[in-house]
Design a protein around this motif. Sequence first.
Motif, short mmCIF file in Angstrom:
data_model
loop_
_atom_site.label_atom_id
_atom_site.label_comp_id
_atom_site.label_asym_id
_atom_site.label_seq_id
_atom_site.Cartn_x
_atom_site.Cartn_y
_atom_site.Cartn_z
N ARG A 178 1.49 -9.24 7.30
CA ARG A 178 1.38 -8.20 6.27
C ARG A 178 1.90 -8.75 4.95
NH1 ARG A 178 3.64 -2.05 5.46
NH2 ARG A 178 1.59 -1.13 5.26
N ILE A 179 1.09 -8.58 3.93
CA ILE A 179 1.45 -9.06 2.60
C ILE A 179 1.23 -7.95 1.57
CG2 ILE A 179 1.05 -11.53 3.03
CD1 ILE A 179 -1.74 -11.24 1.85
N SER A 180 1.98 -8.05 0.47
CA SER A 180 1.83 -7.06 -0.62
C SER A 180 1.81 -7.84 -1.94
CB SER A 180 2.97 -6.05 -0.59
OG SER A 180 4.24 -6.69 -0.56
N PRO A 181 0.66 -8.48 -2.21
CA PRO A 181 0.62 -9.47 -3.30
C PRO A 181 0.95 -8.94 -4.68
CG PRO A 181 -1.30 -9.69 -1.86
CD PRO A 181 -0.60 -8.42 -1.46
N ILE A 182 0.64 -7.67 -4.95
CA ILE A 182 0.85 -7.18 -6.32
C ILE A 182 1.84 -6.03 -6.35
CG2 ILE A 182 -1.35 -8.01 -7.23
CD1 ILE A 182 -2.51 -5.23 -6.82
N ASN A 183 2.88 -6.18 -5.58
CA ASN A 183 3.85 -5.13 -5.35
C ASN A 183 5.19 -5.54 -5.97
OD1 ASN A 183 5.06 -2.94 -4.16
ND2 ASN A 183 5.26 -3.89 -2.16
N HIS A 192 -3.04 -8.19 6.71
CA HIS A 192 -2.84 -6.76 6.44
C HIS A 192 -2.35 -6.67 5.00
CE1 HIS A 192 -0.53 -2.87 7.88
NE2 HIS A 192 -1.29 -2.65 6.84
N VAL A 193 -3.20 -6.18 4.13
CA VAL A 193 -2.94 -6.28 2.70
C VAL A 193 -2.61 -4.91 2.11
CG1 VAL A 193 -3.85 -7.03 0.47
CG2 VAL A 193 -4.50 -8.26 2.56
N ILE A 194 -1.42 -4.80 1.56
CA ILE A 194 -1.04 -3.58 0.84
C ILE A 194 -1.62 -3.69 -0.55
CG2 ILE A 194 0.86 -2.16 0.00
CD1 ILE A 194 2.55 -3.45 2.30
N GLU A 195 -2.57 -2.82 -0.83
CA GLU A 195 -3.31 -2.92 -2.08
C GLU A 195 -2.60 -2.07 -3.14
OE1 GLU A 195 -7.60 -3.61 0.16
OE2 GLU A 195 -7.01 -1.57 -0.39
N GLY A 196 -1.83 -2.72 -4.00
CA GLY A 196 -1.08 -2.01 -5.02
C GLY A 196 0.39 -1.95 -4.68
N VAL A 197 1.05 -0.92 -5.19
CA VAL A 197 2.48 -0.73 -4.94
C VAL A 197 2.63 0.10 -3.67
CG1 VAL A 197 4.61 0.26 -5.84
CG2 VAL A 197 2.96 -0.77 -7.42
N THR A 198 3.38 -0.40 -2.72
CA THR A 198 3.54 0.27 -1.42
C THR A 198 3.89 1.75 -1.61
OG1 THR A 198 4.33 -1.80 -0.56
CG2 THR A 198 4.69 0.14 0.81
N GLY A 199 3.02 2.61 -1.09
CA GLY A 199 3.24 4.04 -1.21
C GLY A 199 3.02 4.57 -2.62
N GLY A 200 2.56 3.71 -3.51
CA GLY A 200 2.36 4.10 -4.91
C GLY A 200 0.96 3.78 -5.38
#
Length: 364
Positions: free
Chosen positions: A230-235, A265-273
């Motif tokens: 799981r990654i969150s590149p732009i978070n 697994h890509v978090i697109e944007g700010v997690t939960g935002g």
Amino acid sequence: MPVTDTDLFLPVRLGPYQLANRIVMAPLTRSRAGAGDVPRPMAAKYYGQRASAGLIISEATQISPQGKGYAWTPGIHSTEQVAGWKAVTAAVHAKGSRIFLQLWHVGRISHPDLQPGGALPVAPSAIRPNVEAFTETGLKPTVTPRALEVSELPGIVDDYRRACENALQAGFDGVEVHAANGYLLDQFLRDGANRRTDAYGGSVENRVRFPLEVTRAAIAVCGADRVGIRISPINSRNDLVDSNPEPVFTHLVDRLNDFGIAYIHVIEGVTGGPREVEGGFDLGKLRTRFGGLYMANNGYTLDLALAARRQNKADLIAFGKPFISNPDLVARLARNAPLSAPDPATFYGGDEHGYTDYPELETA
Ligand code: PHB
């Protein structure tokens, strides 16, 4: 009205598994573990209730006592914890679903109150994150972490390896390496938290090194086709910034592609935002570089999920908060039925209330 003209609710292959559909229950911290950070029996009920998801990713689970950063989160480093998780995986398998364990080391997002012997939390560099830690006695400011010695890193990789062995023993179908949201592996990736001058800091290749070593250890235990990340590149969650994330994540995803892992697994944007972030980059580029499945997450609605499949922007869609308050989320989405809203007051900590007592549609 049933939703037709989509493959969102049809089976899909993930590694060795045939998932019942493309909907994933995202990892959700609920802070309800018992003494010894052991999942309690109500966790088996909670996950079992949600097992119409094609795949469940467990809540983030510490690989070692040092990896803990929040009160009452579960671990996967003791025999008692393995036993607790066995009940969870059995409940999910009894409903015909699959469940991966999310492997968690929080790094600097912790507090001495949560660390063995009141030790300082560890991190790539001694830089304090400007956030509060969730301890058993409330929110407390974080402290400046201790920078890890390079000689300590193999021991942490070993902790991940043992956690993977324990996960398989507990009946998990695979593991997800948590490299998102500002926790340890993300701290290594980002120049805002990693100022190391050794082989683990500086260049993109160096910053990606430790997350890749951890992933390799997971692959050695589980096989690449049962490992995701799981990654969150732009978070910027957890006060984590990066001067230029695109080359870091491009390089990381290229290497993961070489490894042949099952999914990103890509978090697109700010997690939960917000999904759109100023200064972000086109995450679709990561999808096209990666041969495995692309699991999309963050703020998905039925319409967004249908569009993502129609435009082939994602293979799997992970839903988080909607799964808290809709145990039968898949059935509701398939019928385009109304969703119930979750109560944030019961997200973290407590008992079965706000956990296993959300009704299914038929009885709502
Ligand atoms: C949280 O507790 O809010 C939390 C935990 C792990 C994550 C993200 C959020 O990756």
